[in-house]
Scaffold this motif. Structure first.
Motif, PDB file in Angstrom:
ATOM      1  N   THR A   1       0.548   7.866   3.893  1.00 29.74           N
ATOM      2  CA  THR A   1       1.666   7.456   5.054  1.00 29.74           C
ATOM      3  C   THR A   1       2.820   7.257   4.615  1.00 29.74           C
ATOM      4  N   ARG A   2       3.296   7.514   3.267  1.00 30.43           N
ATOM      5  CA  ARG A   2       4.612   7.274   2.933  1.00 30.43           C
ATOM      6  C   ARG A   2       5.082   5.799   3.366  1.00 30.43           C
ATOM      7  N   SER A   3       4.371   5.048   3.103  1.00 31.41           N
ATOM      8  CA  SER A   3       4.850   3.536   3.445  1.00 31.41           C
ATOM      9  C   SER A   3       4.187   2.581   2.324  1.00 31.41           C
ATOM     10  N   TRP A   4       4.921   1.172   2.605  1.00 31.61           N
ATOM     11  CA  TRP A   4       4.353   0.196   1.371  1.00 31.61           C
ATOM     12  C   TRP A   4       3.200  -0.452   2.138  1.00 31.61           C
ATOM     13  N   ALA A   5       2.372  -0.684   1.139  1.00 26.79           N
ATOM     14  CA  ALA A   5       0.940  -1.145   1.411  1.00 26.79           C
ATOM     15  C   ALA A   5       1.018  -2.895   0.786  1.00 26.79           C
ATOM     16  N   VAL A   6       0.545  -3.583   1.713  1.00 24.04           N
ATOM     17  CA  VAL A   6       0.475  -5.051   1.499  1.00 24.04           C
ATOM     18  C   VAL A   6      -1.110  -5.443   1.438  1.00 24.04           C
ATOM     19  N   THR A   7      -1.879  -4.660   2.017  1.00 27.73           N
ATOM     20  CA  THR A   7      -3.585  -4.655   1.901  1.00 27.73           C
ATOM     21  C   THR A   7      -4.054  -3.447   1.228  1.00 27.73           C
ATOM     22  N   ASP A   8      -5.131  -3.509   0.854  1.00 27.36           N
ATOM     23  CA  ASP A   8      -5.748  -2.311   0.147  1.00 27.36           C
ATOM     24  C   ASP A   8      -6.130  -1.548   1.497  1.00 27.36           C
ATOM     25  N   THR A   9      -5.672  -0.060   1.043  1.00 27.76           N
ATOM     26  CA  THR A   9      -5.885   0.996   2.135  1.00 27.76           C
ATOM     27  C   THR A   9      -7.317   1.638   1.826  1.00 27.76           C
ATOM     28  N   GLY A  10      -7.714   1.449   0.971  1.00 27.28           N
ATOM     29  CA  GLY A  10      -8.967   2.271   0.609  1.00 27.28           C
ATOM     30  C   GLY A  10      -8.568   3.888  -0.037  1.00 27.28           C
ATOM     31  N   ARG A  11      -7.127   3.932  -0.256  1.00 23.93           N
ATOM     32  CA  ARG A  11      -6.684   5.250  -0.739  1.00 23.93           C
ATOM     33  C   ARG A  11      -5.977   4.835  -2.131  1.00 23.93           C
ATOM     34  N   PRO A  12      -5.746   5.677  -2.959  1.00 27.52           N
ATOM     35  CA  PRO A  12      -5.079   5.487  -4.215  1.00 27.52           C
ATOM     36  C   PRO A  12      -3.563   5.220  -3.985  1.00 27.52           C
ATOM     37  N   LEU A  13      -3.203   4.226  -4.555  1.00 25.75           N
ATOM     38  CA  LEU A  13      -1.688   3.733  -4.220  1.00 25.75           C
ATOM     39  C   LEU A  13      -0.793   3.818  -5.614  1.00 25.75           C
ATOM     40  N   SER A  14       0.257   4.086  -5.388  1.00 26.23           N
ATOM     41  CA  SER A  14       1.506   4.153  -6.369  1.00 26.23           C
ATOM     42  C   SER A  14       1.825   2.706  -6.625  1.00 26.23           C
ATOM     43  N   GLY A  15       1.585   2.352  -7.975  1.00 25.79           N
ATOM     44  CA  GLY A  15       2.137   0.939  -8.314  1.00 25.79           C
ATOM     45  C   GLY A  15       3.544   1.032  -8.188  1.00 25.79           C
ATOM     46  N   VAL A  16       4.208  -0.228  -7.793  1.00 20.12           N
ATOM     47  CA  VAL A  16       5.708  -0.332  -7.662  1.00 20.12           C
ATOM     48  C   VAL A  16       6.145  -0.969  -9.146  1.00 20.12           C
ATOM     49  N   PRO A  17       7.193  -0.308  -9.466  1.00 22.37           N
ATOM     50  CA  PRO A  17       7.626  -0.893 -10.997  1.00 22.37           C
ATOM     51  C   PRO A  17       7.865  -2.321 -10.838  1.00 22.37           C
ATOM     52  N   PRO A  18       7.712  -3.037 -11.908  1.00 19.93           N
ATOM     53  CA  PRO A  18       7.923  -4.701 -12.161  1.00 19.93           C
ATOM     54  C   PRO A  18       9.577  -4.618 -11.757  1.00 19.93           C
ATOM     55  N   LEU A  19       9.923  -5.635 -11.240  1.00 20.07           N
ATOM     56  CA  LEU A  19      11.336  -5.763 -10.658  1.00 20.07           C
ATOM     57  C   LEU A  19      11.688  -7.242 -11.042  1.00 20.07           C
ATOM     58  N   ASP A  20      13.227  -7.543 -11.177  1.00 22.63           N
ATOM     59  CA  ASP A  20      13.606  -8.918 -11.405  1.00 22.63           C
ATOM     60  C   ASP A  20      14.226  -9.266 -10.071  1.00 22.63           C
ATOM     61  N   GLY A  21      14.149  -8.512  -9.008  1.00 20.92           N
ATOM     62  CA  GLY A  21      14.483  -8.889  -7.754  1.00 20.92           C
ATOM     63  C   GLY A  21      13.488  -8.860  -6.794  1.00 20.92           C
ATOM     64  N   THR A  22      13.775  -8.534  -5.657  1.00 24.47           N
ATOM     65  CA  THR A  22      12.688  -8.349  -4.521  1.00 24.47           C
ATOM     66  C   THR A  22      12.567  -7.285  -3.855  1.00 24.47           C
ATOM     67  N   LEU A  23      11.449  -6.813  -3.115  1.00 23.42           N
ATOM     68  CA  LEU A  23      11.419  -5.609  -2.300  1.00 23.42           C
ATOM     69  C   LEU A  23      11.008  -6.200  -1.121  1.00 23.42           C
TER      70      LEU A  23
END
Length: 488
Positions: A28-50
């Motif tokens: 969907t080319r979007s950021w997921a906040v819940t499990d979509t049931g599809r494989p997700l690409s993990g977001v890199p660890p950050l010092d700030g906020t996304l």
């Protein structure tokens, strides 16, 4: 790819309106906040906020122009330069567009990115110690020029060139050029940069200067964000005056006004030189004012009015002279900006027109453009007209007319944003004015709102285009950076 990120990732401030961002959904080319049931690409660890909440996305889908609105998919508020590197690499891997945003002072969606990532550079606002020899200071891209000025003035030093409005980010003005009243003496702000720290479109963190990665250095300064994100800059400093003498010299004839400006620019009589054009009671733009400033001790002698004004042809009865503290002069627009904000006018649309004219054609071209201008189309804005010196301007991508004394002509329009018909008409008028100027050998200063296509950008950059395009291929090979400019 993994269904869920590591615990470290989830705890490093990846926030959305309804919860923690757990990954990027490439389907969907979007950021997921819940499990979509599809494989997700993990977001890199950050010092700030996304951020993916409506408030953050809505704010960065707007700018000072209030004309263009492109909604990003996410907003990064970095806690470190590492965050910028990590997220540019992530976006590169997933084909997401990226745009850095300083103070959001663009007027035509330049720092907006539909469905991509906006990197807010404001947190990168460090101001390093002034070098012991007083020659330089290194600052973060998000530092505002007002803060840089205050920090360096504590040491009796100052950057040599400022734009009129101080509450702009260093990274923002270095991406376009940075012209001001001191440019006839010291060039643009980009001409006073000693080194840059940047994150390329490929996600490399590099330092560049005239001696190291020279091609990148010259592709980033005034490069409109096309090759790298500026994260830091080392700026040249000069001695600062304690006080200045500020002059307003009125004229009622355009050619006399331009002639005296040219004389003052070539002589270097004043440290600062600009000019404004106003309308008379009938609405004709035929009132001209030279604004000039002489620096006092310890930079120069106490200003002598008779010497500084000798030979000028202004209307002597209307002269205004004031002595100011140096910082008060630099920040002289602050009361006007506060009044505009209080009146709600700061939130109006700003279809600005910013042009660079060859000096030899300035009188004829500006006369034509001023004849077509009405007070209603300007609104509570201003018209600027002042000379630069070509020999002081050395940055390849800050395009200038082929003339020893080019002029900046800026119509800083202000109009209600809901009146979309007027906004469209003014944008069309901007394009017509640009065409007139281009036919006379001029170009645009790309901070305004002129409808431009890729072919126009090729003409704009002229002989610098081939190297610029090659740098883009080298440092942003997937072309993810700053699509809002519409250059590539």
């Amino acid at each position: 790819m993994t269904r869920t990120p590591s615990r470290r990732t989830a705890l490093r401030g990846l926030v959305a309106a309804s919860g923690v961002v757990i990954g990027f959904d490439p389907f969907t080319r979007s950021w997921a906040v819940t499990d979509t049931g599809r494989p997700l690409s993990g977001v890199p660890p950050l010092d700030g906020t996304l951020h993916t909440d409506d408030a953050a996305l809505g704010a960065d889908a707007d700018d000072f122009g209030h004309i263009v609105h492109r909604r990003p998919a996410a907003v990064l508020r970095p806690g470190s330069v590492r965050d910028v590197v990590a997220m540019v690499r992530f976006c590169n891997a997933h084909g997401l567009r990226v745009a850095p945003r300083g103070q959001g002072h663009g007027t035509n969606g330049q720092a907006q990115v539909e469905g991509g990532l906006v990197i807010e550079t404001e947190p990168l606002a460090s101001i390093g110690p002034v070098r012991a020899d007083g020659s330089r200071v290194t600052v973060g891209a998000g530092a505002k020029w007002s803060d840089v000025a205050r920090a360096t003035l504590a040491h009796g030093l100052t950057p040599p060139v400022f734009t009129d409005y101080l509450e702009l980010s260093v990274g923002g003005t270095l991406s376009v050029g940075g012209l001001g009243g001191q440019t006839h003496r010291h060039g643009a702000q980009v001409d006073n940069v000693l080194e840059l720290e940047v994150v390329t479109g490929a996600g490399e963190l590099l330092r560049c200067s005239p001696a190291r990665h020279r091609d990148l250095f010259h592709a980033v300064l005034a490069g409109l964000g096309q090759c790298a994100v500026i994260v830091g800059a080392t700026l040249r400093l000069v001695r600062a005056p304690e006080t200045v003498r500020h002059y307003l010299l009125p004229y009622d004839d355009l050619e006399t006004f331009l002639g005296d400006q040219r004389l003052l620019a070539t002589e270097g009589r004043f440290a600062y030189l600009e000019g404004q054009v106003g309308a008379d009671t009938a609405g004709a733009f035929n009132r001209f004012t030279i604004e000039s400033v002489a620096y006092g001790p310890p930079v120069g002698d106490t200003p002598d009015d008779a010497t500084l004004l000798r030979g000028l042809r202004h209307n002597a009865s209307g002269v205004q002279i004031a002595d100011l503290a140096y910082y008060d002069f630099l920040d002289r627009l602050a009361p006007s900006v506060a009044a505009l904000k209080e009146a709600g006018l700061w939130a109006y649309a700003h279809p600005w027109l910013n042009l660079l004219l060859p000096g030899r054609s300035t009188a004829d071209v500006t006369a034509t453009l001023l004849d077509a201008l009405t007070p209603a189309d300007l609104g509570p804005g201003v018209v600027l007209l002042y000379p630069l010196l070509r020999e002081r301007l050395h940055t390849p991508l800050l395009r200038m007319p082929d003339d020893p004394v080019p002029y900046l002509f800026a119509v800083l329009r202000t109009t209600p944003p809901e009146d979309t018909a007027t906004v469209r008409r003014l944008l069309s008028a901007n394009r017509s004015a640009y065409d007139t100027v281009a036919a006379a050998g001029g170009t645009q200063y790309p901070v305004g709102s002129i409808p431009f296509q890729q072919a126009d950008w090729r003409r704009h950059f002229g002989p610098a285009w081939s190297r610029f395009a090659e740098a883009r291929k080298t440092y942003d090979p997937k072309g993810i950076l700053v699509p809002g400019q519409g250059i590539f």
